[in-house]
Design an enzyme around this catalytic site. Structure first.
Site, mmCIF file in Angstrom:
data_model
loop_
_atom_site.group_PDB
_atom_site.id
_atom_site.type_symbol
_atom_site.label_atom_id
_atom_site.label_comp_id
_atom_site.label_asym_id
_atom_site.label_seq_id
_atom_site.Cartn_x
_atom_site.Cartn_y
_atom_site.Cartn_z
ATOM 1 N N TYR A 167 -11.805 -3.281 1.418
ATOM 2 C CA TYR A 167 -12.541 -3.687 2.621
ATOM 3 C C TYR A 167 -13.906 -3.014 2.594
ATOM 4 O O TYR A 167 -14.024 -1.868 2.161
ATOM 5 C CB TYR A 167 -11.785 -3.249 3.877
ATOM 6 C CG TYR A 167 -10.463 -3.964 4.071
ATOM 7 C CD1 TYR A 167 -10.425 -5.249 4.591
ATOM 8 C CD2 TYR A 167 -9.269 -3.348 3.729
ATOM 9 C CE1 TYR A 167 -9.210 -5.910 4.772
ATOM 10 C CE2 TYR A 167 -8.048 -4.000 3.913
ATOM 11 C CZ TYR A 167 -8.026 -5.292 4.441
ATOM 12 O OH TYR A 167 -6.832 -5.936 4.623
ATOM 13 N N GLU B 124 0.817 -1.227 0.000
ATOM 14 C CA GLU B 124 0.000 0.000 0.000
ATOM 15 C C GLU B 124 0.846 1.271 0.000
ATOM 16 O O GLU B 124 0.646 2.164 0.835
ATOM 17 C CB GLU B 124 -0.963 -0.001 1.196
ATOM 18 C CG GLU B 124 -2.009 -1.074 1.088
ATOM 19 C CD GLU B 124 -3.149 -0.969 2.101
ATOM 20 O OE1 GLU B 124 -3.061 -0.165 3.044
ATOM 21 O OE2 GLU B 124 -4.127 -1.723 1.952
ATOM 22 N N GLU C 293 -5.577 -8.244 -0.494
ATOM 23 C CA GLU C 293 -6.289 -7.965 0.769
ATOM 24 C C GLU C 293 -7.739 -7.685 0.408
ATOM 25 O O GLU C 293 -8.022 -6.748 -0.338
ATOM 26 C CB GLU C 293 -5.705 -6.757 1.504
ATOM 27 C CG GLU C 293 -4.363 -7.019 2.134
ATOM 28 C CD GLU C 293 -3.884 -5.867 3.030
ATOM 29 O OE1 GLU C 293 -4.714 -5.195 3.664
ATOM 30 O OE2 GLU C 293 -2.658 -5.648 3.049
#
Ligand code: AHR
Length: 503
Positions: free
Chosen positions: A245, A174, A293
């Site tokens: 997410y 990231e 992720e």
């Protein structure tokens, strides 16, 4: 009255073959993922390596194929050397990413023993935040070089005679995020990733490398970041990463249940950018996506249970308790990954134990399955083989965040053993959905369909230490194949796995 939806399939129309790496997960030095998660030497179930065998058994049951390590934000400040050699000599360090103390009792060699026992492929990240090219090369030499050099001999002196042979590497984590230690501009990161990739490949041309893409699709640099990074790295890397997410906010359950629409747009956007760069360069090479992720994560909740970081060791951080609704969303995200298996060839459910995880543990106590464990286990078990293209008839509804979405979300996978599996989510919160699947182009074995569903009249139901099996998938009766047509009733807000043996 129930809703009605239909799926039409043709065995000749396929998306592609599922790469087993699609069912990866993630172990970060964060909270209790490592310590008292996978590693707890004093636990009654611990083996000679201090690994919890109750957790290892659940990881195998989950069907995880690959594990990314050691971060995450953690890796951007990590010195890998701290985690090798005699454990009693390893330093304690401040971890700036999660504001805890890292004891380094678990490091690279312990992780590799864990990976062997859990039967997973390692995916190793290098620190391109506070560190750079030299340290990445050092780690590669320690890890993968057979012997006869300072760092490979150091590994051998640590009792690991054979090189680990790690093939898949993440070039940082990231790096587009301002929260990241050593955060960089796309140009700075692209250049660093390129020189690191080149040097690592010069040592071992067989490596597969992942460049950092966007931390999520709402980053202001989304798209431009990928383009710049790939301009630097196109010929040197194999993957660009995506992270996403999702959480339910302000009681907007309909938008939450449609989160996969965002993931879909994310994948399509990155594929378009990557292919555009490839076309400009007249490159015959294709960059694939590592969705390394993804999960439901209530980021609006405090990081620590108390939100008063006290620089402690392995505190309870990000220990989200997942509900039935969360599991249905996770199932829907898995459907999206499968539907894009031609370009998403690696993915990691973040994370594996305790930290936004399918598996929970108590120190000295039991380990149990969260609700999200079940869709992942179903997909990892039955979602191997060819993903079929499907034509879908579904009622739609409007959502505040994603516009109009179908209430039926589904995919179908044909396995080598001759089983066809339909994974389906009913996004409607109150009405069941009558599903028909046109199987005339297949030869279903009469009377052998199985159908399980994860659903509950209480959408907030969850598995906890006190009630570890409150939510489990249940068999659904009444699902039949008749004259080449499958009929099934999908409960309201449900994740469904329907397996159909073919003759
Ligand atoms: O998985 C939790 C964190 O989410 C990771 O450390 C980071 O990469 C992401 O922002």
């Amino acid at each position: 009255p129930p809703l009605a939806g239909a799926i039409h399939l043709d065995p000749n129309f396929t998306v592609g073959e599922v790469n087993p790496r699609l069912f990866g997960s993630f172990v970060e030095h964060l909270g209790r993922c490592v310590y008292t998660g996978v590693h707890e030497p004093d636990h009654p179930s611990a083996d000679e390596d201090g690994l919890r065998t109750d957790v290892l058994a659940l990881i195998r049951e989950l069907g995880v194929t690959m594990v990314r390590y050691p971060g995450g934000n953690f890796v951007s400040g990590y010195r890998w050397e701290d985690g090798v050699g005699p454990v009693e000599q390893r330093p304690r360090r401040l971890d700036g990413a999660w504001r805890t103390v890292e004891t380094n009792q678990f490091g690279l060699n312990e992780f590799m023993r864990f990976a062997a026992k859990a039967d997973v492929e390692p995916m190793q990240a290098v620190n391109l935040g506070t560190r750079g090219l030299q340290e990445a090369l050092d780690l590669l030499e320690y890890t993968n070089h057979p012997g006869g050099t300072a760092l490979s001999e150091l590994r051998r002196s640590h009792g690991v005679d054979k090189p680990h042979g790690i093939r898949l590497w993440c070039l940082g984590n990231e790096m587009d995020g301002p929260w990241q230690l050593g955060h960089k501009s796309a140009d700075e990161y692209g250049r660093l990733a390129a020189v690191t990739a080149k040097a690592m490949r010069d040592v071992d041309p067989g490596l597969e490398l992942v460049a950092c893409g966007s931390s999520n699709r709402s980053m202001p640099t989304f798209g431009a970041w990928e383009a710049t990074v790939l301009e630097h790295t196109y010929d040197l890397v194999d993957f660009i990463s995506c992270h996403a997410y999702y959480e339910e906010s302000e009681g907007d359950v309909d938008s939450f249940l449609a989160s996969a629409a965002d993931m879909e747009a994310f994948i399509d956007g990155v594929v378009a950018t990557a292919d555009h760069i490839g076309a400009k360069r007249r490159s015959g090479k294709r960059i694939n996506l590592s969705f390394d992720e993804w999960n439901v994560w209530y980021q609006s909740r405090p990081v620590n249970n108390t939100d008063t970081p006290d620089w402690s060791v392995a505190p309870r951080q990000l220990e989200d308790v997942y509900t039935v609704t969360d599991a249905v969303v996770v199932g829907s995200l898995l459907i999206t990954l499968l539907r894009h298996c031609d370009r998403v060839t690696a993915a990691c459910l973040a994370q594996l134990v305790n930290v936004i995880a399918p598996i929970m543990t108590e120190p000295g106590g039991p380990a149990w399955r969260q609700t999200i464990f079940y869709p992942f286990a179903d997909a990892a078990r039955h979602g191997r083989g060819q993903v079929l293209r499907l034509a879908l008839d579904s009622p739609v509804h409007d959502t505040a965040r994603h516009g109009e979405v179908p209430l039926l979300h589904a995919t179908a996978v044909r396995q080598e053993d001759g089983t066809l599996t339909v994974f389906a989510v009913n996004r409607d919160t109150t009405r069941p959905l009558e599903l028909t699947v046109d199987l005339r182009a297949f030869s279903p074995v009469a009377g052998q369909v199985t159908h399980t569903a994860l659903a509950d009249p209480d959408r907030h139901a969850a598995n906890t230490l006190q009630h570890q099996d409150r939510v489990t998938p249940r068999p659904v009766t009444g699902t039949v194949t008749d004259g080449g047509r499958l009929s099934a009733l999908l409960p309201p807000m449900s994740w469904n796995t329907i397996t159909i043996p073919l003759a």
